[in-house]
Write an enzyme that holds these catalytic residues in place. Sequence first.
Site, PDB file in Angstrom:
ATOM      1  N   ASN A  64       0.849  -1.187   0.000  1.00 50.55           N
ATOM      2  CA  ASN A  64       0.000   0.000   0.000  1.00 50.55           C
ATOM      3  C   ASN A  64       0.882   1.233   0.000  1.00 50.55           C
ATOM      4  OD1 ASN A  64      -2.423   1.544   0.218  1.00 50.55           O
ATOM      5  ND2 ASN A  64      -2.069   1.787   2.425  1.00 50.55           N
ATOM      6  N   SER A  99       4.611   6.894   2.577  1.00 48.26           N
ATOM      7  CA  SER A  99       5.218   5.614   2.963  1.00 48.26           C
ATOM      8  C   SER A  99       4.650   4.508   2.092  1.00 48.26           C
ATOM      9  CB  SER A  99       4.879   5.271   4.422  1.00 48.26           C
ATOM     10  OG  SER A  99       5.151   6.342   5.290  1.00 48.26           O
ATOM     11  N   HIS A 139       0.763   5.102   1.383  1.00 49.89           N
ATOM     12  CA  HIS A 139      -0.001   5.922   2.330  1.00 49.89           C
ATOM     13  C   HIS A 139       0.609   7.320   2.374  1.00 49.89           C
ATOM     14  CE1 HIS A 139      -2.665   6.792   5.637  1.00 49.89           C
ATOM     15  NE2 HIS A 139      -1.651   7.334   6.277  1.00 49.89           N
ATOM     16  N   ASP A 174      -2.881   0.587   7.973  1.00 53.13           N
ATOM     17  CA  ASP A 174      -1.683   1.398   7.732  1.00 53.13           C
ATOM     18  C   ASP A 174      -0.558   1.060   8.725  1.00 53.13           C
ATOM     19  OD1 ASP A 174      -3.010   2.735   5.641  1.00 53.13           O
ATOM     20  OD2 ASP A 174      -3.891   4.173   7.033  1.00 53.13           O
TER      21      ASP A 174
HETATM   22  C1  GRF Z   1      -2.811   8.938  -2.854  1.00 57.31           C
HETATM   23  O1  GRF Z   1      -2.417  10.078  -2.157  1.00 57.31           O
HETATM   24  C2  GRF Z   1      -2.632   7.727  -1.993  1.00 57.31           C
HETATM   25  O2  GRF Z   1      -1.501   7.804  -1.189  1.00 57.31           O
HETATM   26  C3  GRF Z   1      -3.864   7.783  -1.155  1.00 57.31           C
HETATM   27  O3  GRF Z   1      -4.887   8.163  -2.033  1.00 57.31           O
HETATM   28  C4  GRF Z   1      -4.320   8.931  -3.090  1.00 57.31           C
HETATM   29  C5  GRF Z   1      -4.704   8.254  -4.375  1.00 57.31           C
HETATM   30  O4  GRF Z   1      -4.333   8.987  -5.487  1.00 57.31           O
HETATM   31  N1  GRF Z   1      -4.075   6.544  -0.468  1.00 57.31           N
HETATM   32  P1  GRF Z   1      -4.323   8.310  -6.932  1.00 57.31           P
HETATM   33  O5  GRF Z   1      -5.688   7.644  -7.113  1.00 57.31           O
HETATM   34  O6  GRF Z   1      -3.210   7.343  -6.970  1.00 57.31           O
HETATM   35  O7  GRF Z   1      -4.160   9.454  -7.878  1.00 57.31           O
END
Ligand code: GRF
Length: 198
Positions: free
Chosen positions: A109, A138, A111, A147
């Site tokens: 993932n 991260s 985050h 997370d």
């Molecule tokens: C990113 O900031 C990711 O870290 C978070 O949601 C956002 C998704 O953006 N979990 P995208 O769909 O990859 O443009």
Amino acid sequence: MTKNVAIFISGGGSNMMALVQAMKAPNFDAKPALVLSNERLAVGLTKAKLQDIPTVVVDHRQHGKNRMAFEEAIGRALKPNDIDIICLAGFMRILSAGFINNWRHRMLNIHPSLLPKYKGLDTHQRAIDAGDKIAGCSVHEVTAELDGGPVLEQASVPVRPNDTGATLAARVLVEEHRIYPKVLRTFAARPAPSKLFG
Ligand code: GRF
């Protein structure tokens, strides 16, 4: 052996696209085999289709509060694609411990915070409200703790005095697109953990 990667999204899919572009490199030991969205209208689905990547929608709403039925539907979508690794990339549903444990050491993932700070949502505003001078992102292995899995890579950016959640998010996103493919490359090159499922 080239690993088949399923990327789970809910929205814009910019991280998904960063992974897809990176996997085009000849020495990248993985390929995008499926993009799965829980949102039928996710913009990322269109981006994936334009790249000729198979897509599937598994709408959580069709399963009401029955998370197990939702996850069984995800499992059915993954099955024919012989998936080795799942990358969560802006996937806005919480998966159960049962599902996650079946994919232990095979799920990543991204985050948008410097974990262990700011697990959960609204990370950028929380960093600004706390007066943090540094924010970031991260990449971690997914475990049953939200997370909370082992962090594999982080990147930081400055928080500027006039930042809003949106301006900070945009600065962090640039780093997300840099570190997520980097981690996936290393992750895909490891010897494969035994498959419990999928
Ligand atoms: C990113 O900031 C990711 O870290 C978070 O949601 C956002 C998704 O953006 N979990 P995208 O769909 O990859 O443009």
